[in-house]
Design a protein around this motif. Structure first.
Motif, PDB file in Angstrom:
ATOM      1  N   SER A   1      11.894  17.852  54.798  1.00  0.00           N
ATOM      2  CA  SER A   1      12.351  18.752  53.731  1.00  0.00           C
ATOM      3  C   SER A   1      11.412  19.943  53.624  1.00  0.00           C
ATOM      4  O   SER A   1      10.375  19.991  54.278  1.00  0.00           O
ATOM      5  N   THR A   2      11.793  20.868  52.762  1.00  0.00           N
ATOM      6  CA  THR A   2      10.964  22.036  52.469  1.00  0.00           C
ATOM      7  C   THR A   2      10.512  21.948  51.020  1.00  0.00           C
ATOM      8  O   THR A   2      11.346  21.991  50.111  1.00  0.00           O
ATOM      9  N   PRO A   3       9.203  21.800  50.776  1.00  0.00           N
ATOM     10  CA  PRO A   3       8.719  21.784  49.400  1.00  0.00           C
ATOM     11  C   PRO A   3       8.765  23.198  48.808  1.00  0.00           C
ATOM     12  O   PRO A   3       8.384  24.160  49.479  1.00  0.00           O
ATOM     13  N   ILE A   4       9.261  23.311  47.575  1.00  0.00           N
ATOM     14  CA  ILE A   4       9.325  24.610  46.908  1.00  0.00           C
ATOM     15  C   ILE A   4       8.846  24.480  45.469  1.00  0.00           C
ATOM     16  O   ILE A   4       8.894  23.403  44.884  1.00  0.00           O
TER      17      ILE A   4
ATOM     18  N   GLN B   1      14.816  16.606  38.524  1.00  0.00           N
ATOM     19  CA  GLN B   1      14.294  16.664  37.157  1.00  0.00           C
ATOM     20  C   GLN B   1      12.991  17.458  37.071  1.00  0.00           C
ATOM     21  O   GLN B   1      12.610  17.907  36.007  1.00  0.00           O
ATOM     22  N   PHE B   2      12.305  17.651  38.193  1.00  0.00           N
ATOM     23  CA  PHE B   2      11.039  18.383  38.197  1.00  0.00           C
ATOM     24  C   PHE B   2      11.210  19.886  38.394  1.00  0.00           C
ATOM     25  O   PHE B   2      10.242  20.628  38.320  1.00  0.00           O
ATOM     26  N   PHE B   3      12.429  20.347  38.668  1.00  0.00           N
ATOM     27  CA  PHE B   3      12.645  21.768  38.902  1.00  0.00           C
ATOM     28  C   PHE B   3      12.769  22.551  37.593  1.00  0.00           C
ATOM     29  O   PHE B   3      12.991  21.985  36.527  1.00  0.00           O
ATOM     30  N   ASP B   4      12.679  23.855  37.700  1.00  0.00           N
ATOM     31  CA  ASP B   4      12.742  24.759  36.553  1.00  0.00           C
ATOM     32  C   ASP B   4      14.159  24.853  35.985  1.00  0.00           C
ATOM     33  O   ASP B   4      15.099  24.269  36.525  1.00  0.00           O
ATOM     34  N   ASP B   5      14.299  25.619  34.918  1.00  0.00           N
ATOM     35  CA  ASP B   5      15.561  25.719  34.174  1.00  0.00           C
ATOM     36  C   ASP B   5      16.710  26.340  34.950  1.00  0.00           C
ATOM     37  O   ASP B   5      17.847  26.276  34.510  1.00  0.00           O
ATOM     38  N   GLU B   6      16.452  26.943  36.093  1.00  0.00           N
ATOM     39  CA  GLU B   6      17.503  27.599  36.869  1.00  0.00           C
ATOM     40  C   GLU B   6      18.172  26.701  37.904  1.00  0.00           C
ATOM     41  O   GLU B   6      19.126  27.118  38.554  1.00  0.00           O
ATOM     42  N   ILE B   7      17.694  25.473  38.074  1.00  0.00           N
ATOM     43  CA  ILE B   7      18.204  24.620  39.161  1.00  0.00           C
ATOM     44  C   ILE B   7      19.716  24.391  39.060  1.00  0.00           C
ATOM     45  O   ILE B   7      20.409  24.410  40.075  1.00  0.00           O
ATOM     46  N   ALA B   8      20.259  24.200  37.869  1.00  0.00           N
ATOM     47  CA  ALA B   8      21.707  23.978  37.735  1.00  0.00           C
ATOM     48  C   ALA B   8      22.483  25.228  38.146  1.00  0.00           C
ATOM     49  O   ALA B   8      23.511  25.123  38.825  1.00  0.00           O
ATOM     50  N   ASN B   9      21.992  26.391  37.766  1.00  0.00           N
ATOM     51  CA  ASN B   9      22.651  27.640  38.155  1.00  0.00           C
ATOM     52  C   ASN B   9      22.541  27.876  39.660  1.00  0.00           C
ATOM     53  O   ASN B   9      23.479  28.382  40.284  1.00  0.00           O
TER      54      ASN B   9
ATOM     55  N   PHE C   1      15.464  20.199  50.239  1.00  0.00           N
ATOM     56  CA  PHE C   1      14.367  20.716  49.418  1.00  0.00           C
ATOM     57  C   PHE C   1      13.851  19.644  48.470  1.00  0.00           C
ATOM     58  O   PHE C   1      14.593  18.770  48.035  1.00  0.00           O
ATOM     59  N   LYS C   2      12.569  19.773  48.142  1.00  0.00           N
ATOM     60  CA  LYS C   2      11.964  18.911  47.132  1.00  0.00           C
ATOM     61  C   LYS C   2      10.947  19.733  46.359  1.00  0.00           C
ATOM     62  O   LYS C   2      10.470  20.762  46.859  1.00  0.00           O
ATOM     63  N   PRO C   3      10.603  19.308  45.128  1.00  0.00           N
ATOM     64  CA  PRO C   3       9.600  20.054  44.370  1.00  0.00           C
ATOM     65  C   PRO C   3       8.218  19.918  45.016  1.00  0.00           C
ATOM     66  O   PRO C   3       7.846  18.826  45.463  1.00  0.00           O
ATOM     67  N   ALA C   4       7.502  21.008  45.071  1.00  0.00           N
ATOM     68  CA  ALA C   4       6.186  21.018  45.713  1.00  0.00           C
ATOM     69  C   ALA C   4       5.208  20.052  45.037  1.00  0.00           C
ATOM     70  O   ALA C   4       4.280  19.570  45.692  1.00  0.00           O
ATOM     71  N   ILE C   5       5.423  19.747  43.759  1.00  0.00           N
ATOM     72  CA  ILE C   5       4.491  18.847  43.065  1.00  0.00           C
ATOM     73  C   ILE C   5       4.625  17.391  43.502  1.00  0.00           C
ATOM     74  O   ILE C   5       3.734  16.590  43.272  1.00  0.00           O
ATOM     75  N   ASP C   6       5.727  17.035  44.151  1.00  0.00           N
ATOM     76  CA  ASP C   6       5.947  15.648  44.544  1.00  0.00           C
ATOM     77  C   ASP C   6       5.319  15.370  45.908  1.00  0.00           C
ATOM     78  O   ASP C   6       5.934  15.567  46.947  1.00  0.00           O
ATOM     79  N   VAL C   7       4.078  14.904  45.874  1.00  0.00           N
ATOM     80  CA  VAL C   7       3.350  14.593  47.101  1.00  0.00           C
ATOM     81  C   VAL C   7       2.985  13.103  47.156  1.00  0.00           C
ATOM     82  O   VAL C   7       2.042  12.706  47.841  1.00  0.00           O
ATOM     83  N   ARG C   8       3.751  12.264  46.451  1.00  0.00           N
ATOM     84  CA  ARG C   8       3.428  10.834  46.372  1.00  0.00           C
ATOM     85  C   ARG C   8       3.354  10.176  47.736  1.00  0.00           C
ATOM     86  O   ARG C   8       2.421   9.441  48.025  1.00  0.00           O
ATOM     87  N   TYR C   9       4.353  10.365  48.563  1.00  0.00           N
ATOM     88  CA  TYR C   9       4.409   9.685  49.860  1.00  0.00           C
ATOM     89  C   TYR C   9       4.138  10.620  51.029  1.00  0.00           C
ATOM     90  O   TYR C   9       3.653  10.185  52.062  1.00  0.00           O
TER      91      TYR C   9
ATOM     92  N   ILE D   1       5.836  14.238  32.487  1.00  0.00           N
ATOM     93  CA  ILE D   1       5.781  14.224  33.946  1.00  0.00           C
ATOM     94  C   ILE D   1       4.492  13.558  34.384  1.00  0.00           C
ATOM     95  O   ILE D   1       3.387  14.036  34.102  1.00  0.00           O
ATOM     96  N   MET D   2       4.662  12.427  35.039  1.00  0.00           N
ATOM     97  CA  MET D   2       3.549  11.694  35.623  1.00  0.00           C
ATOM     98  C   MET D   2       4.071  11.054  36.895  1.00  0.00           C
ATOM     99  O   MET D   2       4.882  10.124  36.837  1.00  0.00           O
ATOM    100  N   LEU D   3       3.647  11.584  38.034  1.00  0.00           N
ATOM    101  CA  LEU D   3       4.104  11.037  39.301  1.00  0.00           C
ATOM    102  C   LEU D   3       3.518   9.652  39.492  1.00  0.00           C
ATOM    103  O   LEU D   3       2.358   9.407  39.197  1.00  0.00           O
TER     104      LEU D   3
END
Length: 192
Positions: A70-73, A95-103, A47-55, A169-171
């Protein structure tokens, strides 16, 4: 040196965190570990964050252009729904995911899944980035990678933003960031 744990007779999960600055090889190491898991015939979801579309919009791609599907979410809770009946879960740019990623990672490990997470440990101001400190605290294994300072050639663990922008956050890639050692990062006023 990272040593892969052995799974005993019962299925046990754990969390591995790969962290460091920009250009330290975090994504490259994540891809390496995930490809090894696939070679071992383990079922892998990435999985990767949906906002990361750099490459690429779908693939995780390292700065060296090594890639893996991967699956963007856009919400870390979706990982729990999509990671059914798997052995290994890979997560890039945590680092780009929401506060629940650790849980979410903790829950996956409790399900007996090996969780491999990569992300920046600090932002461009050398502050802990997003949920990475919490992921590192929950991790069974932490690997901190270093880049090479673009000013002096020493080891680098800071991501220096070379273009003006105050947003956390600045890609960007080589056009926006370069790795710096502590001294060069400080001399350029980043830690003032």
């Amino acid at each position: 040196m990272f040593i892969e744990p052995l799974v005993g007779s019962g299925k046990r999960g754990w969390i591995e965190v790969i962290c460091g600055s920009m250009f330290s090889g975090k994504t490259e190491e994540l891809i390496r570990r995930l490809k090894r898991a696939k070679i071992a015939n383990l079922k892998v979801e990435i999985f990767k964050p949906a906002i990361d579309v750099r490459y690429d919009e779908i693939k995780i791609v390292s700065h060296d252009e090594n890639a893996i599907h991967s699956t963007p979410i856009d919400n870390s809770q979706k990982i729990l729904l999509l990671a059914q009946d798997v052995d290994v879960v890979g997560i890039d740019e945590a680092q780009f995911f929401d506060d629940e990623i650790a849980n979410v990672c903790d829950e996956l490990a409790l399900r007996g899944i090996r969780v491999i997470v990569a992300g920046l440990d600090m932002d461009f101001m050398a502050k802990p980035f997003g949920q990475m400190p919490f992921l590192m605290a929950k991790a069974d294994y932490v690997t901190k990678l270093h880049a090479i300072c673009m000013k002096c050639g020493s080891i680098a663990n800071y991501s220096y933003r070379i273009i003006p922008n105050e947003a956390q956050i600045m890609l960007g890639a080589k056009n926006a960031y370069e790795p710096r050692c502590r001294v060069c990062f400080t001399l350029d006023g980043a830690l003032e």
